[in-house]
Scaffold this motif. Sequence first.
Motif, PDB file in Angstrom:
ATOM      1  N   VAL A 183      40.409  28.864  40.168  1.00  0.00           N
ATOM      2  CA  VAL A 183      39.264  29.655  39.723  1.00  0.00           C
ATOM      3  C   VAL A 183      39.706  30.892  38.942  1.00  0.00           C
ATOM      4  O   VAL A 183      39.026  31.317  38.002  1.00  0.00           O
ATOM      5  N   ALA A 184      40.857  31.476  39.298  1.00  0.00           N
ATOM      6  CA  ALA A 184      41.349  32.643  38.560  1.00  0.00           C
ATOM      7  C   ALA A 184      41.701  32.253  37.129  1.00  0.00           C
ATOM      8  O   ALA A 184      41.343  32.966  36.179  1.00  0.00           O
ATOM      9  N   THR A 185      42.387  31.126  36.963  1.00  0.00           N
ATOM     10  CA  THR A 185      42.721  30.652  35.612  1.00  0.00           C
ATOM     11  C   THR A 185      41.466  30.358  34.814  1.00  0.00           C
ATOM     12  O   THR A 185      41.350  30.747  33.644  1.00  0.00           O
ATOM     13  N   ALA A 186      40.507  29.697  35.461  1.00  0.00           N
ATOM     14  CA  ALA A 186      39.249  29.373  34.784  1.00  0.00           C
ATOM     15  C   ALA A 186      38.521  30.645  34.375  1.00  0.00           C
ATOM     16  O   ALA A 186      37.983  30.745  33.262  1.00  0.00           O
ATOM     17  N   GLY A 188      29.120  37.160  29.714  1.00  0.00           N
ATOM     18  CA  GLY A 188      30.197  36.236  30.053  1.00  0.00           C
ATOM     19  C   GLY A 188      31.506  36.955  30.304  1.00  0.00           C
ATOM     20  O   GLY A 188      32.215  36.656  31.273  1.00  0.00           O
ATOM     21  N   ALA A 189      31.841  37.911  29.442  1.00  0.00           N
ATOM     22  CA  ALA A 189      33.097  38.649  29.600  1.00  0.00           C
ATOM     23  C   ALA A 189      33.127  39.388  30.931  1.00  0.00           C
ATOM     24  O   ALA A 189      34.128  39.339  31.665  1.00  0.00           O
ATOM     25  N   ILE A 190      32.036  40.061  31.280  1.00  0.00           N
ATOM     26  CA  ILE A 190      31.993  40.830  32.529  1.00  0.00           C
ATOM     27  C   ILE A 190      32.012  39.908  33.747  1.00  0.00           C
ATOM     28  O   ILE A 190      32.768  40.124  34.706  1.00  0.00           O
ATOM     29  N   ALA A 191      31.188  38.858  33.715  1.00  0.00           N
ATOM     30  CA  ALA A 191      31.078  37.964  34.872  1.00  0.00           C
ATOM     31  C   ALA A 191      32.393  37.253  35.169  1.00  0.00           C
ATOM     32  O   ALA A 191      32.855  37.223  36.317  1.00  0.00           O
ATOM     33  N   PHE A 192      33.024  36.706  34.140  1.00  0.00           N
ATOM     34  CA  PHE A 192      34.235  35.921  34.376  1.00  0.00           C
ATOM     35  C   PHE A 192      35.451  36.797  34.638  1.00  0.00           C
ATOM     36  O   PHE A 192      36.349  36.402  35.379  1.00  0.00           O
ATOM     37  N   ALA A 193      35.492  37.980  34.056  1.00  0.00           N
ATOM     38  CA  ALA A 193      36.568  38.916  34.393  1.00  0.00           C
ATOM     39  C   ALA A 193      36.454  39.308  35.859  1.00  0.00           C
ATOM     40  O   ALA A 193      37.463  39.375  36.581  1.00  0.00           O
ATOM     41  N   GLY A 194      35.224  39.548  36.318  1.00  0.00           N
ATOM     42  CA  GLY A 194      35.009  39.902  37.717  1.00  0.00           C
ATOM     43  C   GLY A 194      35.431  38.797  38.667  1.00  0.00           C
ATOM     44  O   GLY A 194      36.095  39.054  39.691  1.00  0.00           O
ATOM     45  N   ILE A 195      35.082  37.554  38.339  1.00  0.00           N
ATOM     46  CA  ILE A 195      35.453  36.415  39.184  1.00  0.00           C
ATOM     47  C   ILE A 195      36.967  36.249  39.224  1.00  0.00           C
ATOM     48  O   ILE A 195      37.559  36.037  40.295  1.00  0.00           O
ATOM     49  N   ALA A 196      37.612  36.337  38.063  1.00  0.00           N
ATOM     50  CA  ALA A 196      39.066  36.156  37.999  1.00  0.00           C
ATOM     51  C   ALA A 196      39.795  37.253  38.774  1.00  0.00           C
ATOM     52  O   ALA A 196      40.728  36.978  39.545  1.00  0.00           O
ATOM     53  N   ALA A 246      34.065  27.277  44.951  1.00  0.00           N
ATOM     54  CA  ALA A 246      32.845  26.536  45.242  1.00  0.00           C
ATOM     55  C   ALA A 246      31.614  27.181  44.608  1.00  0.00           C
ATOM     56  O   ALA A 246      30.766  26.489  44.056  1.00  0.00           O
ATOM     57  N   TYR A 247      31.534  28.514  44.687  1.00  0.00           N
ATOM     58  CA  TYR A 247      30.303  29.191  44.290  1.00  0.00           C
ATOM     59  C   TYR A 247      30.417  30.014  43.009  1.00  0.00           C
ATOM     60  O   TYR A 247      29.418  30.578  42.554  1.00  0.00           O
ATOM     61  N   GLY A 248      31.602  30.088  42.420  1.00  0.00           N
ATOM     62  CA  GLY A 248      31.779  30.894  41.210  1.00  0.00           C
ATOM     63  C   GLY A 248      30.886  30.436  40.070  1.00  0.00           C
ATOM     64  O   GLY A 248      30.317  31.263  39.336  1.00  0.00           O
ATOM     65  N   GLN A 249      30.749  29.130  39.906  1.00  0.00           N
ATOM     66  CA  GLN A 249      29.917  28.585  38.837  1.00  0.00           C
ATOM     67  C   GLN A 249      28.463  29.020  39.011  1.00  0.00           C
ATOM     68  O   GLN A 249      27.798  29.430  38.055  1.00  0.00           O
ATOM     69  N   SER A 250      27.984  28.937  40.256  1.00  0.00           N
ATOM     70  CA  SER A 250      26.606  29.348  40.532  1.00  0.00           C
ATOM     71  C   SER A 250      26.435  30.849  40.354  1.00  0.00           C
ATOM     72  O   SER A 250      25.435  31.314  39.777  1.00  0.00           O
TER      73      SER A 250
END
Length: 214
Positions: A28-31, A60-68, A83-87
């Motif tokens: 998920v970090a790579t994604a 997108g930049a903020i959301a995915f940087a936060g998840i990573a 499991a829940y990152g996509q949602s």
Amino acid sequence: MSILKVFAGFVPWIVFSFVAERTGPGAVATAGFLAFLVAAVFIVHSLLRGEPPKVLEVTGAIAFAGIAIASVLDPTADAFLTAYGQSIATWTLAIVIFVMLPIMPFTEQYARESVPREYWHTPQFRSINRRISAVWGVAIASMAAGHLLSALFSYAEAGTTVPNRPIDLVFDWILPILLSWWAVRYTIKASKAADHAAPRDPGRTTDARSDRTA
């Protein structure tokens, strides 16, 4: 407006979904970083063209940087985010779209690229973009709900986060495709209707109305 440009704004979400799911738990970090880089490229491209970044790009930049970053800093959260990152990312986008509706519907940024400036502040232009953006918001919120159901079913199977293929196929791929198709169809139909109804000279129409009022 260009449907292809609108779709380009969703590319980070597609990248995240494909990489996080196909490479299995722990990716998920790579994604997240890959999706962030894609969004960042779009932001830089907009800035180089002298345009403000699009809502989709910034979200997108903020959301995915936060998840990573969360996945890297807290390894124990990696399984949950897988499991829940996509949602989570999709719900974030849906919320931003709805919050922006009364301020600036996200499709308005794309419509301005093909609509003369004199139309930008007309009630019809704002109204049609609110309706189109609302439809996309409903579609994306429905996708987020589907991603959540898919994740819940995955977790229900002995605590694993490996996708249940039939459920994953329906909620993570078929449902988003159908919802995207519906939103695109509505966008095309509404845009064509607006083109036929729009006055050729909004300034002249406004003057005529003022004369009649006087």
